[in-house]
Design a protein around this motif. Sequence first.
Motif, PDB file in Angstrom:
ATOM      1  N   GLY A 110       0.997  -1.033   0.060  1.00 20.34           N
ATOM      2  CA  GLY A 110       0.041   0.055   0.038  1.00 20.34           C
ATOM      3  C   GLY A 110       0.906   1.385  -0.122  1.00 20.34           C
ATOM      4  N   ASN A 111       0.949   2.088   1.028  1.00 16.94           N
ATOM      5  CA  ASN A 111       1.649   3.177   1.024  1.00 16.94           C
ATOM      6  C   ASN A 111       2.587   3.055   1.959  1.00 16.94           C
ATOM      7  OD1 ASN A 111       0.068   3.332   3.315  1.00 16.94           O
ATOM      8  ND2 ASN A 111      -0.843   5.355   2.794  1.00 16.94           N
ATOM      9  N   LYS A 112       2.846   1.833   2.803  1.00 19.63           N
ATOM     10  CA  LYS A 112       3.784   1.670   3.639  1.00 19.63           C
ATOM     11  C   LYS A 112       4.859   0.939   3.108  1.00 19.63           C
ATOM     12  CE  LYS A 112       0.555   1.115   7.564  1.00 19.63           C
ATOM     13  NZ  LYS A 112      -0.113  -0.041   8.512  1.00 19.63           N
ATOM     14  N   THR A 113       6.022   1.173   3.720  1.00 20.01           N
ATOM     15  CA  THR A 113       7.215   0.214   3.103  1.00 20.01           C
ATOM     16  C   THR A 113       8.015  -0.450   4.462  1.00 20.01           C
ATOM     17  OG1 THR A 113       8.713   2.206   3.645  1.00 20.01           O
ATOM     18  CG2 THR A 113       7.845   1.757   1.166  1.00 20.01           C
ATOM     19  N   ARG A 114       8.387  -1.636   4.371  1.00 16.79           N
ATOM     20  CA  ARG A 114       9.037  -2.330   5.369  1.00 16.79           C
ATOM     21  C   ARG A 114      10.151  -3.106   4.871  1.00 16.79           C
ATOM     22  NH1 ARG A 114       7.745  -7.861   5.878  1.00 16.79           N
ATOM     23  NH2 ARG A 114       6.057  -8.458   4.413  1.00 16.79           N
TER      24      ARG A 114
END
Length: 116
Positions: free
Chosen positions: A36-40
């Motif tokens: 989505g709009n998160k990065t990990r």
Amino acid sequence: MEDLVKFVQDEFVTKKEFAEFAAGDTITVYYEIKEGNKTRTQYFRGVVIQRRGSGSTETFTIRKMSGTVGVERIFPVNLPALQKIEVNKRGKVRRARIFYFRELTGKKARIKERRN
């Protein structure tokens, strides 16, 4: 024509500097995943089966055991999502591509450690 392609790759493709590794080495690859709009950051630790290609098209294959199932993943060296590569163990193998490693199980699937 080939000279032109090589020139463009050398000039415009940014080459990342990672630790030296070869087939038989156990490495950990840290790479970024976008959800989505998160990065990990996720890591993949396993034995290097092969390195192939050269320049900007170079790739390497890593194999790990997840339970009783073997999992292989191919990473391009110039993947923008790659953050770092950590060499955990240097392996002593006599081939550049160790596809025979796929059929080995148990104690036979161990690779001797290379002394520097």
